[in-house]
Design a protein around this motif. Structure first.
Motif, PDB file in Angstrom:
ATOM      1  N   GLU A 110       0.831  -1.214   0.000  1.00  0.00           N
ATOM      2  CA  GLU A 110       0.000   0.000   0.000  1.00  0.00           C
ATOM      3  C   GLU A 110       0.861   1.257   0.000  1.00  0.00           C
ATOM      4  OE1 GLU A 110      -4.168  -0.660   2.343  1.00  0.00           O
ATOM      5  OE2 GLU A 110      -2.344  -0.933   3.501  1.00  0.00           O
ATOM      6  N   ASN A 111       1.865   1.279   0.851  1.00  0.00           N
ATOM      7  CA  ASN A 111       2.716   2.462   0.964  1.00  0.00           C
ATOM      8  C   ASN A 111       3.537   2.684  -0.292  1.00  0.00           C
ATOM      9  OD1 ASN A 111       2.919   3.968   3.823  1.00  0.00           O
ATOM     10  ND2 ASN A 111       2.253   1.855   4.133  1.00  0.00           N
ATOM     11  N   LEU A 112       4.023   1.620  -0.892  1.00  0.00           N
ATOM     12  CA  LEU A 112       4.759   1.767  -2.153  1.00  0.00           C
ATOM     13  C   LEU A 112       3.834   2.258  -3.261  1.00  0.00           C
ATOM     14  CD1 LEU A 112       6.965  -1.454  -2.021  1.00  0.00           C
ATOM     15  CD2 LEU A 112       7.773   0.907  -1.922  1.00  0.00           C
ATOM     16  N   ALA A 113       2.589   1.761  -3.283  1.00  0.00           N
ATOM     17  CA  ALA A 113       1.630   2.208  -4.292  1.00  0.00           C
ATOM     18  C   ALA A 113       1.293   3.685  -4.099  1.00  0.00           C
ATOM     19  CB  ALA A 113       0.361   1.357  -4.227  1.00  0.00           C
ATOM     20  N   ASP A 114       1.113   4.115  -2.839  1.00  0.00           N
ATOM     21  CA  ASP A 114       0.809   5.520  -2.546  1.00  0.00           C
ATOM     22  C   ASP A 114       1.939   6.442  -2.974  1.00  0.00           C
ATOM     23  OD1 ASP A 114      -1.617   4.792  -1.507  1.00  0.00           O
ATOM     24  OD2 ASP A 114      -0.982   4.876   0.590  1.00  0.00           O
ATOM     25  N   GLN A 115       3.178   5.940  -2.874  1.00  0.00           N
ATOM     26  CA  GLN A 115       4.338   6.741  -3.246  1.00  0.00           C
ATOM     27  C   GLN A 115       4.569   6.760  -4.750  1.00  0.00           C
ATOM     28  OE1 GLN A 115       7.585   4.930  -1.081  1.00  0.00           O
ATOM     29  NE2 GLN A 115       6.519   5.108   0.876  1.00  0.00           N
ATOM     30  N   GLY A 116       3.822   5.940  -5.481  1.00  0.00           N
ATOM     31  CA  GLY A 116       4.026   5.836  -6.920  1.00  0.00           C
ATOM     32  C   GLY A 116       5.384   5.258  -7.262  1.00  0.00           C
ATOM     33  N   ALA A 117       5.860   4.328  -6.428  1.00  0.00           N
ATOM     34  CA  ALA A 117       7.207   3.772  -6.591  1.00  0.00           C
ATOM     35  C   ALA A 117       7.349   3.026  -7.914  1.00  0.00           C
ATOM     36  CB  ALA A 117       7.510   2.830  -5.431  1.00  0.00           C
TER      37      ALA A 117
END
Length: 426
Positions: A110-117
């Motif tokens: 989720e956090n990687l997706a939110d960061q647009g990684a």
């Protein structure tokens, strides 16, 4: 940029809320029971799937009931790195064995997706459907499907109610015929990472939040049946008895002594005893018991099984009993990947924690995965090392530490993989 510790605590708090919500879904009101394929399991499966879909991940259920959610890399030919654990439980379980790793993994994606990684590889979260093997006595069902090691003969196996595994899969909406299509090809695997409670007391006693798993013990499970002669408890003289329970009881103590003599490289347990036609005024004529041997040394495990079988046969011979020795399951030890462990150890140290190497005495889905891909594991401290019990517990600061270490590990993994690719290109 360094993330403040308060951020990891907040993320841990959200994971804890989800753990509580999942634990509320159970076959019974006491403890947590979610056996594979039951209505409670399906509700838990749907809850996890809903969270993954809400996070914007590419989500699906495979034929065995694994929830699979992917954060897709745009890089052509990208391979897959898997984060996973299981969401099935033993009977009257705790909240953390399995689900902690699944929901912590979901937080990472989720956090990687939110960061647009932008990732150089796909990240796939898998909530394995059956690791415990409670219902059909088949451990690692979910991970064996994903690794291509599933045995089709298991589909005919029946539970205590006479329902076959194939029927249970159909009840969940799955199609057993599609199982071979759900394997991740060996060439596509980049690696595997599993976070799990320790299920032992080392971290609790040392007041440390996490540990590096170096290996997972192999197992040999056997069912023994002792047959003597049933008789009247009041009329058969003590010197003329063929008491099957007395023989089994002597074996139980012999196994305990054997385990103590060969500690710490081996543990030995009799966990189940079944007296057929039991009655207070009857000399037991037939008794079955289990044997569980575990060691991280494959040769030692094989030798131990032979030695314990000889002990059992000697007891049966002295007591004029007939002994049946029936192997149930053999699992080879697994060694965690040195390269991934080096990155994970660095992540632990950079998070400010002592790097403690531990061997897991419990089995995990990392075992079948390690046959096809590099695998590593992180242990999280749990209350007094208690597991498979409603008292199972993880404290919020320890969970926050695990989130931070796992996030740092993924960052290091991305950097390491990118550097490797750059070196290969030049």
């Amino acid at each position: 940029m360094e993330m403040p510790k308060t951020t990891y605590l907040a993320r841990a708090g959200r994971i804890m809320q989800r753990l509580e919500a999942l634990a509320a879904i159970s076959e019974d009101a006491e403890g947590v029971t979610r056996r594979f394929g039951t209505p409670a399991f399906v509700r838990g499966q749907q809850l996890v799937q809903g969270w993954a879909e809400a996070a914007g991940l590419h989500t699906r259920l495979d034929a065995i009931g694994n929830v699979r959610a992917r954060l897709v890399s745009r890089r052509p030919g990208a391979r897959t790195f898997v984060l996973a654990s299981h969401i099935d439980t033993v009977v009257n379980a705790g909240k953390f064995d399995g689900p902690l790793g699944v929901l912590l993994g979901l937080d990472l994606l989720e956090n990687l997706a939110d960061q647009g990684a932008e990732l150089p590889f796909h990240l796939e979260l898998i909530a394995f459907s059956d690791e415990e093997g409670v219902r059909f006595h088949t451990t690692y069902l979910g991970s064996k499907v994903v690794t291509g090691a599933f045995e089709s003969g298991l589909l005919a196996r029946k539970d205590a109610d006479g329902i076959t595994l194939a029927e249970a899969i159909a009840t969940m909406g799955g199609d057993a015929a599609r199982i071979p299509h759900d394997a991740l090809p060996a060439a596509d695997w980049l690696g595997y990472f599993e976070v799990h409670i320790e299920q032992g007391p080392v971290l609790w006693e040392r007041n440390l939040p996490v540990a590096l798993v170096t290996a997972i013990a192999g197992q040999q499970r056997v069912e023994l049946t002792w047959r003597g002669m049933a008789g009247h408890a009041g009329t058969v003289p003590m010197t003329m008895r063929q008491d099957a329970l007395a023989g089994a009881a002597e074996f139980v103590l012999a196994v305990e002594q054997f385990g103590r003599q060969h500690a710490p490289e081996l543990v030995a347990t009799v966990g189940k005893l079944d007296v057929r036609h039991a009655a207070s005024n009857v000399i037991p004529g037939e008794v079955s018991c289990s044997l569980d041997l575990r060691s991280p040394d494959a040769a030692r495990l094989t030798t131990a099984a032979q030695q314990v079988q000889a002990l059992a046969q000697a007891i049966a011979g002295r007591r004029q009993l007939h002994l049946t020795w029936s192997p149930v399951q053999t699992t080879a030890p697994a060694t965690c990947d040195a390269g991934l462990n080096q990155l994970l150890a660095r992540a632990i140290a950079e998070a400010g924690h002592e790097v403690v190497p531990l061997v897991s005495g419990a089995g995990h889905d990392a075992v079948p995965v390690s046959r096809v891909a590099p695998a590593t594991m992180l242990f999280v401290r749990c209350f007094k090392g208690i597991s498979h019990n409603p008292l199972e517990n993880v404290e919020l600061p320890d969970l926050a530490a695990a989130v931070e270490v796992s996030a740092r590990f993924l960052t290091l993994l991305v950097t390491h993989f990118t550097e490797q690719e750059t070196t290969q290109d030049t």
